[in-house]
Each structure stands twice: as C-alpha cells, then as structure tokens.
Motif scaffolding. Structure first.
Motif, PDB file in Angstrom:
ATOM      1  N   TYR A  15       8.123  -3.657  10.493  1.00 10.60           N
ATOM      2  CA  TYR A  15       6.983  -4.507  10.142  1.00 10.60           C
ATOM      3  C   TYR A  15       6.884  -5.754  11.035  1.00 10.60           C
ATOM      4  N   ASP A  16       7.996  -6.176  11.609  1.00 10.10           N
ATOM      5  CA  ASP A  16       7.980  -7.348  12.488  1.00 10.10           C
ATOM      6  C   ASP A  16       7.761  -6.968  13.956  1.00 10.10           C
ATOM      7  N   THR A  74       0.822  -1.218   0.000  1.00  9.17           N
ATOM      8  CA  THR A  74       0.000   0.000   0.000  1.00  9.17           C
ATOM      9  C   THR A  74       0.854   1.267   0.000  1.00  9.17           C
ATOM     10  N   GLY A  75       2.130   1.147   0.374  1.00  4.93           N
ATOM     11  CA  GLY A  75       3.042   2.292   0.336  1.00  4.93           C
ATOM     12  C   GLY A  75       2.826   3.307   1.438  1.00  4.93           C
ATOM     13  N   VAL A  76       2.335   2.861   2.590  1.00  2.02           N
ATOM     14  CA  VAL A  76       2.087   3.785   3.708  1.00  2.02           C
ATOM     15  C   VAL A  76       3.383   4.439   4.172  1.00  2.02           C
ATOM     16  N   CYS A  77       4.417   3.638   4.397  1.00  2.00           N
ATOM     17  CA  CYS A  77       5.689   4.168   4.896  1.00  2.00           C
ATOM     18  C   CYS A  77       6.424   4.960   3.818  1.00  2.00           C
ATOM     19  N   LYS A  88      14.797  -1.905  11.580  1.00  2.00           N
ATOM     20  CA  LYS A  88      15.842  -1.895  10.545  1.00  2.00           C
ATOM     21  C   LYS A  88      15.611  -0.702   9.640  1.00  2.00           C
ATOM     22  N   ASN A  89      16.730  -0.083   9.219  1.00  2.00           N
ATOM     23  CA  ASN A  89      16.623   1.076   8.339  1.00  2.00           C
ATOM     24  C   ASN A  89      16.329   0.688   6.894  1.00  2.00           C
ATOM     25  N   ASP A  90      16.291  -0.578   6.628  1.00  2.00           N
ATOM     26  CA  ASP A  90      15.909  -1.072   5.299  1.00  2.00           C
ATOM     27  C   ASP A  90      14.415  -0.785   5.091  1.00  2.00           C
ATOM     28  N   THR A 132      12.178   7.446   7.873  1.00  2.00           N
ATOM     29  CA  THR A 132      12.396   5.990   7.851  1.00  2.00           C
ATOM     30  C   THR A 132      13.862   5.615   8.074  1.00  2.00           C
ATOM     31  N   PHE A 133      14.630   6.560   8.587  1.00  2.00           N
ATOM     32  CA  PHE A 133      16.036   6.247   8.865  1.00  2.00           C
ATOM     33  C   PHE A 133      16.398   6.839  10.233  1.00  2.00           C
TER      34      PHE A 133
END
Length: 295
Positions: free
Chosen positions: A246-247, A170-173, A238-240, A215-216
C-alpha cells in the motif's frame, strides 16, 4: 367637315397621355429574380438533412448524461470530490443538448444569433475534453480530473493515507487472496489483475521475491538484481495483509490509472461529439445563408 376635324384632334391628345402613363407603370415594375426551382429545392433538401443530422448528433450527449448520473463511482473516488464534478458535467451536457436543438429552430429567423449561441458551449465542451485528455496547452493542476491534477494527487501523502485505508476497507486484496488460494505460481502469473490488484496486492514483478500465494512472497536469494535498476518498492513490500504494498509507488500509480480511465473516456467522448456538432451546425448555417440568398 370642319366639325369632324375639330372632333379628331382631342381624341389624339387624350390617347398620348394614356400611352405615356402605361409606359411609366411598366417602368416601375421591379425585375423578377431568376430562381431555379430545382436548385432551390435541392438546397432545401440539404438543409433539412443537416437539421436531422444535427439533432441525431445531440442524442448521444443526452445519453452520456444518463451514463454519468447512473454510473457507479470508483472505489474511494469520493475522496477526490469527483462525483460532484461528474454531476456538474452532466448538468452542462443537458444545457448543451437544449442549446443545440434550440439553435435548429432559431436558424430560420436569427441565423447569426443561433450559430453564436451554439458555438460557445460547444467550444467549451471541446476545451474541457482536451483538458481531460491532457492535450490542452492551457492545462492546469487546479483543473480536476486532468492528468496533471492526478499526478499532483499521487504525491499528496495526507490524501494517500486516507486512500490506502479506503482501499484496504474495500477488501480488494483480501478478495484476490481468497480467489487465488489454489493457484500455482505460473497460474497466478497468467491471471489477469486489475491495476489496483497488481500495484497494491502484490510486489512489483522485478523484485527478487518468490510466489507462495497471492499475498505472501518469500525473498529469493538466487535472483540477481542490478543495483542501478533496483526498484525501491521491493523494500516497501510486507507480507502483513494490513500493509502489503500500500505504501509502494506502484500502488499509487495503479489506483490513479484505474481512476483516470473513466475520465479519459469522457474526454474522448467530449472532443468527438463537440467536433461533430460544430461541423454539422456550421454546415447548416452556411446552407441556410445560401438558401436565403437564392430565395
């Protein structure tokens, strides 16, 4: 003279039976009920008013059907098969609307049948609303869209694997990162985030991480954390951009919070409308019985 005397005796004998017959007819006439016109019309007026109120209370039920059918499902909600539940509840509410209004027409002829017919679906509606709110002691994990059911789904790893892939798609992040590129640390902390954005797209607030962009985040060695209150989600961050948080448990909780909000609102609506309709129809039944008693 003898003839006059003879003629007078039969007349008296004929008169006695006629008087006795009239008295017998008067005795057979049933006594009239003492009906007070003002009181009767007052009860009639109250009965009509309650009929209108009951009809008006049923209109929001029909409006909620339109809201449920045309409301857009939340992202990835189809994985829980909740849209089908949404359609089922809409059909049930349509039935409640027609049953409530049919009972208004039955009340003059079959009072007991009308009140029983209308109370059964309204009681079911009230019970379902309590289940959605988590206030029903009979709540079961097998009942969809209840708090216990959502809690069970949070810990289903196979289901969550599909959900987090769907959230990523969905591309929320990604959208959050694009809209926050020029924001400084303080500005980003003041930005209002959705429960999914806050739980999945950034690390928990109590983690020893320093903001670089949305996100970093870099590890901040100067931040001290208590080992007793350390959040395990900090190690999962994780910065990926394909991983992020997500986990994390906060991501699961954030998504379920967003998903539950709609069903909590529906639960409040069902409980309130059921109580209003039960009160109005029960009052109308009592007034109708009173109206029949004094008429």
């Amino acid at each position: 003279m003898a003839d006059d005397k003879a003629d007078g005796n039969p007349a008296e004998e004929v008169q006695v039976p006629i008087i006795e017959e009239n008295e017998h007819k008067q005795a057979e006439v049933p006594p009239k009920k003492n009906i007070i016109p003002g009181k009767f019309f007052q009860v009639k007026r109250v009965s009509g008013l309650l009929s209108v109120v009951s009809f008006v209370f049923s209109l929001p039920v029909l409006s909620s059907v339109i809201w449920l059918l045309y409301m857009k499902s939340y992202d990835c909600e189809w994985l829980f098969k909740l849209p089908s539940l949404q359609i089922g509840i809409s059909i049930g509410l349509i039935c409640v609307f027609f049953i409530c209004n049919a009972a208004l027409f039955l009340r003059a002829r079959m009072q007991m049948v009308g009140i029983v017919v209308v109370m059964v679906p309204l009681t079911v509606m009230f019970t379902i609303g309590l289940a959605f709110l988590g206030a029903n002691s009979m709540e079961n994990r097998r009942i969809p869209a209840t708090p216990l059911w959502f809690e069970m789904k949070i810990h289903d790893n196979e289901l969550w694997k599909n959900i987090k892939e769907c959230i990523y798609d969905t591309g929320v992040c990604r959208d959050l990162a694009l809209t926050s590129t020029k924001l400084k640390s303080y500005d980003f902390s003041m930005k209002k985030l959705s429960s999914v954005e806050s739980g999945c797209c950034r690390p928990p607030a109590d983690c020893p991480l320093q903001y670089v962009n949305a996100t970093f985040w870099e590890k901040n060695d100067q931040m001290q954390t208590d080992s007793d209150t350390y959040n395990p989600d900090c190690d999962l961050w994780k910065n990926d951009r394909d991983a992020l948080c997500y986990d994390c448990l906060t991501c699961r909780q954030g998504y379920m919070k967003a998903l539950r909000s709609k069903w909590l609102k529906l639960g409040v609506f069902l409980v309130c409308m059921a109580l209003l309709l039960i009160s109005s129809h029960l009052s109308l039944f009592l007034v109708t019985m009173w109206e029949l008693h004094i008429s």
